[in-house]
Scaffold this motif. Structure first.
Motif, mmCIF file in Angstrom:
data_model
loop_
_atom_site.group_PDB
_atom_site.id
_atom_site.type_symbol
_atom_site.label_atom_id
_atom_site.label_comp_id
_atom_site.label_asym_id
_atom_site.label_seq_id
_atom_site.Cartn_x
_atom_site.Cartn_y
_atom_site.Cartn_z
ATOM 1 N N LEU A 1 123.689 124.584 76.309
ATOM 2 C CA LEU A 1 123.736 125.985 76.705
ATOM 3 C C LEU A 1 123.915 126.110 78.214
ATOM 4 C CD1 LEU A 1 123.591 128.974 76.090
ATOM 5 C CD2 LEU A 1 121.089 128.812 76.217
ATOM 6 N N ARG A 2 125.040 126.676 78.583
ATOM 7 C CA ARG A 2 125.328 126.992 79.977
ATOM 8 C C ARG A 2 125.882 128.403 80.008
ATOM 9 N NH1 ARG A 2 128.602 121.744 79.849
ATOM 10 N NH2 ARG A 2 127.105 120.098 80.392
ATOM 11 N N ARG A 3 125.780 129.044 81.142
ATOM 12 C CA ARG A 3 126.309 130.396 81.280
ATOM 13 C C ARG A 3 127.107 130.504 82.574
ATOM 14 N NH1 ARG A 3 124.002 133.464 77.379
ATOM 15 N NH2 ARG A 3 121.973 132.779 76.563
ATOM 16 N N TYR B 1 127.638 134.989 80.588
ATOM 17 C CA TYR B 1 128.331 134.706 79.337
ATOM 18 C C TYR B 1 128.238 133.222 79.002
ATOM 19 C CZ TYR B 1 130.294 139.381 79.979
ATOM 20 O OH TYR B 1 130.451 140.728 80.151
ATOM 21 N N GLU B 2 128.043 132.931 77.710
ATOM 22 C CA GLU B 2 127.938 131.550 77.236
ATOM 23 C C GLU B 2 129.210 130.785 77.591
ATOM 24 O OE1 GLU B 2 128.662 128.220 74.977
ATOM 25 O OE2 GLU B 2 129.611 130.077 74.250
ATOM 26 N N SER B 3 129.059 129.543 78.032
ATOM 27 C CA SER B 3 130.161 128.830 78.679
ATOM 28 C C SER B 3 131.346 128.546 77.762
ATOM 29 C CB SER B 3 129.662 127.519 79.284
ATOM 30 O OG SER B 3 129.209 126.629 78.269
ATOM 31 N N ASN C 1 126.808 135.900 73.007
ATOM 32 C CA ASN C 1 126.332 135.024 74.085
ATOM 33 C C ASN C 1 124.960 134.417 73.820
ATOM 34 O OD1 ASN C 1 128.542 135.312 76.103
ATOM 35 N ND2 ASN C 1 127.994 137.477 75.874
ATOM 36 N N PHE C 2 124.519 134.464 72.546
ATOM 37 C CA PHE C 2 123.268 133.832 72.152
ATOM 38 C C PHE C 2 122.097 134.311 73.013
ATOM 39 C CE2 PHE C 2 126.672 131.243 70.592
ATOM 40 C CZ PHE C 2 126.241 130.789 69.356
ATOM 41 N N GLU C 3 122.019 135.610 73.160
ATOM 42 C CA GLU C 3 120.921 136.199 73.920
ATOM 43 C C GLU C 3 119.731 136.520 73.020
ATOM 44 O OE1 GLU C 3 123.371 138.503 77.426
ATOM 45 O OE2 GLU C 3 123.422 139.330 75.391
ATOM 46 N N TYR D 1 120.430 129.143 70.333
ATOM 47 C CA TYR D 1 121.749 128.584 70.641
ATOM 48 C C TYR D 1 122.063 127.421 69.714
ATOM 49 C CZ TYR D 1 125.556 126.377 73.255
ATOM 50 O OH TYR D 1 126.771 125.831 73.630
ATOM 51 N N LYS E 1 125.275 124.824 69.468
ATOM 52 C CA LYS E 1 126.489 124.476 70.198
ATOM 53 C C LYS E 1 127.725 124.449 69.314
ATOM 54 C CE LYS E 1 125.600 119.471 69.970
ATOM 55 N NZ LYS E 1 125.276 118.267 70.792
ATOM 56 N N ALA F 1 128.683 128.079 68.570
ATOM 57 C CA ALA F 1 129.308 128.628 69.772
ATOM 58 C C ALA F 1 130.742 128.145 69.904
ATOM 59 C CB ALA F 1 128.496 128.240 71.006
#
Length: 329
Positions: free
Chosen positions: A119-121, A126-128, A175-177, A181, A183, A186
């Motif tokens: 998980l990165r933004r 926004y999710e990467s 965005n997996f808020e 998450y 991967k 996503a």
């Protein structure tokens, strides 16, 4: 709304073992201008090499000028300029520099991507994977729209993946808020978004001579795409049932070489077999078959990725998310 694209094979004569060089054959692309994101590694680099060898001028956006030069300086007809798909200002600067050259853009191949990352933004939150694979490419295409129209016959190729079969776009929480998450979910979401983007871009763009296609390049182990995966994670991703058990057996799925992996992108970019067509998802240098959402087949395109209403909704929401209205109609 224009007629829905016909999502069925046309029996191109090519197949899973076809290489990009075999697709292009003796075709001359002299006078054509192409941009290939991700064009300095993996299948993107092979796409760049083959297009340039046919005489096209190829511009490659690079995150690292040093890495770009090392990969590209031995290939004729290639230019490289800095750009980062997770940095909106960087995308705008790249597009402005290209537009300032006054050149038309005949081929835009959106080949860059990330897969199954932690998980990165981006700076906007926004999710990467969604940011890199979908939002960044949407913004780049929007900014380059004047040059695509100027070509009087352009093609945009959105490199997706058969990983889209693991799930569609979650319009309520992309965005997996609010959910945990995952991967792979996503990644699947971003790859479904790539297909939906091509579908809607083609609908909007064909009146301006711009046609769009999405592609699955194949399973290619010799790339940097899997840099965030452990060795045991690399390979075909099975579809799971409600109990988390594998519903498919893909451990013997056939991998492709980089040369074979670039073939479908190049076929979609240059093949006269696709004249008058667009908005379709392709694999193995042919149009793929539409299959049911619960299909256990590894190939084919799932319904949520070729739904015109979902494509239109994603387009409108993407414009809101990135604050850019795409003047494609």
């Amino acid at each position: 709304m224009k007629d829905q694209p016909i999502q069925k094979p046309i029996h191109s004569g090519f197949g899973a073992h076809t290489t990009a060089q075999e697709v292009i054959g003796n075709l001359s692309l002299k006078g054509k201008v192409a941009i290939v994101t991700g064009g300095y590694s993996g299948i993107g680099l092979e796409t760049t090499r083959v297009l340039a060898s046919a005489g096209a001028t190829v511009i490659v956006p690079v995150r690292s000028m040093e890495k770009g030069e090392a990969a590209l300086n031995h290939i004729s007809n290639v230019e490289w300029m800095p750009m980062d798909l997770m940095e909106p200002d960087s995308i705008d600067a790249f597009a402005e520099r290209f537009l300032a050259s006054g050149r038309p853009l005949h081929l835009l191949i959106l080949s860059a991507g990330v897969m199954a990352t932690p998980l990165r933004r981006d700076r906007r939150g926004y999710e990467s994977q969604f940011s890199t694979n979908h939002l960044g490419h949407f913004q780049l295409t929007a900014r380059l729209w004047p040059a695509l129209k100027q070509a009087n016959g352009a093609r945009v190729i959105s490199v997706s993946s058969r990983g889209h079969r693991l799930g569609g776009v979650d319009f309520d929480d992309p965005n997996f808020e609010r959910k945990a998450y995952d991967k792979w979910k996503a990644y699947a979401q971003s790859k479904s978004a790539n297909i939906l983007f091509a579908l809607e871009l083609d609908r909007r763009g064909q009146a301006h001579g711009v046609r769009a296609f999405s592609v699955h390049p194949g399973l290619i182990p010799d790339t940097n795409l899997a840099r965030d995966l452990r060795e045991e994670e690399w390979g075909p991703k099975p579809i799971l049932d409600n109990q988390g058990q594998s519903m498919t057996n893909e451990h013997h799925a056939e991998f492709k070489t980089v040369e074979q992996g670039a073939a479908t992108s190049v076929w979609c970019a240059i093949s006269p077999q696709l004249n008058g067509l667009g908005g379709v998802y392709c694999e193995d240098a042919d149009i793929a078959e539409a299959v049911p959402g619960d299909s256990l087949r590894p190939d084919g395109v799932r319904p949520w990725a070729i739904d015109p209403e979902a494509a239109s909704r994603l387009w409108r929401l993407t414009e809101e998310w990135i604050g850019i209205r795409f003047a494609a109609e």
